[in-house]
Motif scaffolding. Structure first.
Motif, PDB file in Angstrom:
ATOM      1  N   ASP A  65       0.822  -1.219   0.000  1.00 22.67           N
ATOM      2  CA  ASP A  65       0.000   0.000   0.000  1.00 22.67           C
ATOM      3  C   ASP A  65       0.855   1.268   0.000  1.00 22.67           C
ATOM      4  OD1 ASP A  65      -2.560  -1.135  -0.040  1.00 22.67           O
ATOM      5  OD2 ASP A  65      -2.533  -1.472   2.128  1.00 22.67           O
ATOM      6  N   LEU A  66       2.156   1.106   0.245  1.00 19.92           N
ATOM      7  CA  LEU A  66       3.050   2.266   0.329  1.00 19.92           C
ATOM      8  C   LEU A  66       3.561   2.650  -1.053  1.00 19.92           C
ATOM      9  CD1 LEU A  66       5.146   1.265   3.485  1.00 19.92           C
ATOM     10  CD2 LEU A  66       2.934   2.438   3.374  1.00 19.92           C
ATOM     11  N   SER A  67       3.863   3.933  -1.227  1.00 20.78           N
ATOM     12  CA  SER A  67       4.380   4.405  -2.512  1.00 20.78           C
ATOM     13  C   SER A  67       5.803   3.884  -2.722  1.00 20.78           C
ATOM     14  CB  SER A  67       4.393   5.936  -2.542  1.00 20.78           C
ATOM     15  OG  SER A  67       5.400   6.433  -1.661  1.00 20.78           O
ATOM     16  N   PRO A  68       6.251   3.773  -3.968  1.00 20.58           N
ATOM     17  CA  PRO A  68       7.632   3.358  -4.239  1.00 20.58           C
ATOM     18  C   PRO A  68       8.653   4.275  -3.554  1.00 20.58           C
ATOM     19  CG  PRO A  68       6.334   3.304  -6.252  1.00 20.58           C
ATOM     20  CD  PRO A  68       5.472   3.945  -5.207  1.00 20.58           C
ATOM     21  N   GLU A  69       8.325   5.582  -3.478  1.00 25.34           N
ATOM     22  CA  GLU A  69       9.218   6.534  -2.825  1.00 25.34           C
ATOM     23  C   GLU A  69       9.337   6.234  -1.326  1.00 25.34           C
ATOM     24  OE1 GLU A  69       7.529   8.344  -6.485  1.00 25.34           O
ATOM     25  OE2 GLU A  69       6.607   7.394  -4.733  1.00 25.34           O
ATOM     26  N   ALA A  70       8.189   5.914  -0.709  1.00 28.25           N
ATOM     27  CA  ALA A  70       8.182   5.576   0.719  1.00 28.25           C
ATOM     28  C   ALA A  70       8.963   4.286   0.958  1.00 28.25           C
ATOM     29  CB  ALA A  70       6.751   5.446   1.229  1.00 28.25           C
ATOM     30  N   GLN A  71       8.769   3.300   0.092  1.00 26.97           N
ATOM     31  CA  GLN A  71       9.493   2.034   0.223  1.00 26.97           C
ATOM     32  C   GLN A  71      11.004   2.255   0.133  1.00 26.97           C
ATOM     33  OE1 GLN A  71       7.765  -0.366  -2.884  1.00 26.97           O
ATOM     34  NE2 GLN A  71       5.921  -0.847  -1.713  1.00 26.97           N
TER      35      GLN A  71
END
Length: 198
Positions: free
Chosen positions: A57-63
């Motif tokens: 559910d997290l954005s690629p940037e957050a990951q």
């Protein structure tokens, strides 16, 4: 001020009004700010535990941030806070199809995938807790991004302490909250007495 046990509570908690309107504010409180959401020490482990459940559910940037920095960091004030993306979004944000920013942890909780609701500081907002040697200060945090919530809260007559009943009980317990309600009655009675004397 109101004192209950080892807490000192600002009268703003009973005098100010607050009721979130996510459709209008779009969850801006999870996006704006100079650092992430304050964390209690034991919450870091809970965030790490829930991470595999919410990862998709997290954005690629957050990951990418989490892979490098982890779920939290110590900010310039020396406080443990959630990691953020590009100085803005909390890494745990996700967006619905209306463009409303939501918490991926809360989403997983509501779907029955975890028993961790979300960090206490997020659940308690707009109340902020400050721990001192002998007491904990319970204060209202006034923030421009929540202007809509103050307008709606006043219109619907929902004071901060009522809006935040669930997280206040989560933090301090049922007995504490009942004591707060009794204190509110006493404050109102005293104020009415002062008014009648004028």
């Amino acid at each position: 001020m109101i004192q209950i046990d080892d807490t000192i509570i600002s009268l703003d908690i009973i005098d100010k009004y607050f009721l979130c309107d996510l459709a209008k504010c779009k969850g801006e409180c999870c996006v704006e700010g100079e650092s992430g959401a304050p964390l209690e020490e034991e919450e870091k482990a809970k965030l790490e535990k829930v991470l595999p459940i919410i990862w998709n559910d997290l954005s690629p940037e957050a990951q990418a941030v989490i892979k490098v920095q982890g779920v939290s960091y110590v900010d310039s004030d020396g406080d443990l806070v959630t990691s953020i993306v590009n100085g803005k979004n909390c890494v745990f944000t996700c967006y619905d199809d209306q463009g409303v920013c939501k918490c991926a942890i809360e989403k997983a909780y509501k779907e029955g995938k975890t028993d961790f609701y979300k960090p206490l500081s997020c659940h308690l907002y707009p109340i902020r807790l400050t721990k001192y040697t002998n007491f904990t200060a319970v204060n209202y945090h006034d923030w421009d991004v929540c202007k809509v919530a103050t307008v709606v809260g006043r219109r619907e007559k929902v004071p901060v302490y009522k809006f935040l009943k669930e997280p206040l009980i989560r933090k301090f317990g049922e007995a504490w909250y009942k004591a707060l309600e009794e204190c509110v009655k006493e404050v109102k009675k005293q104020r009415e007495g002062v008014k009648s004397q004028k």
